[in-house]
Design an enzyme around this catalytic site. Structure first.
Site: not given
Ligand code: S3P
Length: 453
Positions: A28, A33, A101, A129, A174, A176, A326, A353, A402
């Protein structure tokens, strides 16, 4: 969006051994990306093995909203005709990232250093969130964001018309946030620096380099600095997406707790920033072997061979949290079948999450007859040994894929069936879950009379 259609419940019943091969979907994180970087290059990026879960489909729709052209050639095989760094057009409607997210935070980063305005929203989970964790660093580039109280969606981001490069030390571990800053840095002149105290998944860095961006890494304090040279011309690529270790975790977990199971899960990413669960399971005594380790499309992959195992409870080191962030829901479900307690510390991030995953797992496990203890940033599960979990409950999935899958796995090995009240969210990351698990021998079914399916 994950909330589409009528909710339907799903029930997992005591199952015999699992056998066969589980072809889990594409990763995912890497799928998001690939679409975003494809949209930021000039020319055609070809993506194979794309996860066609709702989260990624929402990102695909968003990229169209910003002016890229995306074509689905065949299942999992997509062409992205990108507009180049700085080439995003202003979307003429609200960007709805559904449950994701990752989608919303990365896309906010990708548009924040362009002179365009976009409004973002999401489903009932995503609109709870926090977005301040990305809009704070994006403001340093010159972007402005106005959302609801507490930095919640819906939110409008006004991109910077004269972006400046940024040096930003991540206050939370993070990927993200790291990725949002790096994607914004693409359209800023000079060097954007992200300092990461704890290593988080590095797919953005790997893929940026694959698309021709210049990145350097330097030691910085306890962690490392990632230094991106801005305004590169990204060259379109062929991206082969490896299979998702976070999705693989569900059939793997089911095989570990169902006596005499023996399954193969081929082509799963072994990226070290993602495989903390693998180490934890081995410490728990799992018969789990990575065979045929190889490199595919810049990511290490392997075939996982899994057999039923008598598990023992462990203490999961807090510094492993980022590499299995995750996987705590499925680990908590597995821990119920171990001998002794499993202690998970340093997991406060789970509270923000798709749901508050500490609370969702604690309440669901209690309903299934398992004793748990929780603090603000930890969860302890008192294992009842193989075959010792009562089950016999209906558990809330809370719009969290999940949580839904973790309790369905638990139900396969519990003494009485376990129902998940709303199984729709599974579609966000693992649309083939039900069919795949049944193909291995799992007794899993939608409950008649619920939903429209
Ligand atoms: C992700 C980063 C994680 C993860 C999410 C996917 C990503 O989140 O929990 O399912 O693809 O960069 P966080 O950046 O909030 O830790």
């Amino acid at each position: 969006m994950s909330g589409q259609g009528e909710p339907f419940s799903m029930t997992a019943r005591g199952s015999g051994p699992l056998a066969g091969t589980a072809q889990v979907p594409g990763d995912k994180s890497i799928s998001h990306r690939a679409l975003i970087l494809g949209a930021l290059s000039v020319g055609e990026t070809r993506v194979t093995g794309l996860l066609e879960g709702q989260d990624v489909l929402d990102t695909a729709a968003a990229m169209r909203g910003f002016g890229a052209e995306l074509v689905r050639n065949a299942p999992g095989d997509w062409s992205v005709h990108g507009v180049g760094v700085g080439g995003f057009a202003e979307p003429d409607r609200v960007i709805d990232c559904g449950n994701s997210g990752t989608g919303v935070r990365l896309i906010m980063g990708a548009m924040a250093a362009s002179p365009i305005t976009a409004t973002f929203t999401g489903d009932a989970s995503l609109t709870k969130r926090p977005m301040g964790r990305v809009t704070d660093p994006l403001a340093l580039f010159g972007a402005q964001a106005v959302g609801r109280a507490g930095g919640r969606l819906p939110m409008t981001v006004v991109g910077a018309s004269a972006p400046v490069p940024v040096r930003y030390a991540l206050p939370v571990a993070s990927a993200q946030v790291k990725s949002a800053v790096l994607l914004a840095g693409l359209n800023a002149p000079g060097e954007t620096v992200v300092i990461e105290p704890v290593a988080t998944r590095d797919h953005t860095e790997r893929m940026l380099m694959g698309f021709g961006a210049e990145l350097r890494f330097e030691a910085a304090g306890e962690g490392r600095a990632i230094i991106l040279t801005g305004q590169p011309e990204l060259a379109p690529q062929s991206v082969a997406i490896p299979r998702d270790p976070s999705s693989a975790a569900f059939p793997v977990a089911a095989a570990l707790i169902l006596p005499e199971s023996d399954i193969l899960v081929p082509g799963v990413s072994q990226n070290p920033t993602r495989n903390g669960l693998f180490s934890t399971l081995q410490e728990m005594g799992a018969d789990l072997v990575a065979e045929n380790v190889r490199d595919e499309g810049g990511e290490p992959v392997a075939d996982l061979r899994v057999r039923f195992s008598a598990l023992r409870g462990v203490e999961v080191p807090p510094d492993r949290a980022a590499s299995m962030i995750d996987e705590y829901p499925v680990l908590a479900a597995l821990a119920a079948f171990a001998e002794g307690a499993t202690v998970m510390r340093g997991i406060a991030e789970l509270r923000v999450k798709e749901s508050d995953r500490i609370d969702a797992m604690a309440r669901g496990l209690e309903a299934c007859g398992v004793r748990v203890e929780e603090t603000e940033d930890s969860l302890t599960v008192h294992g009842m040994g193989a075959g010792g979990v009562p089950g016999g409950a209906t558990v809330e999935s809370r719009l969290d894929h999940r949580i839904a899958m973790a309790f369905l796995v638990l139900g396969l090995a519990a003494r009485a069936p376990v129902t998940v009240d709303d199984a729709r969210p599974i579609d966000t990351s693992f649309p083939a879950f039900e069919g795949l698990m049944r193909g291995l021998g799992a007794e899993l079914a939608r409950d008649p009379g619920t939903g429209t399916a």
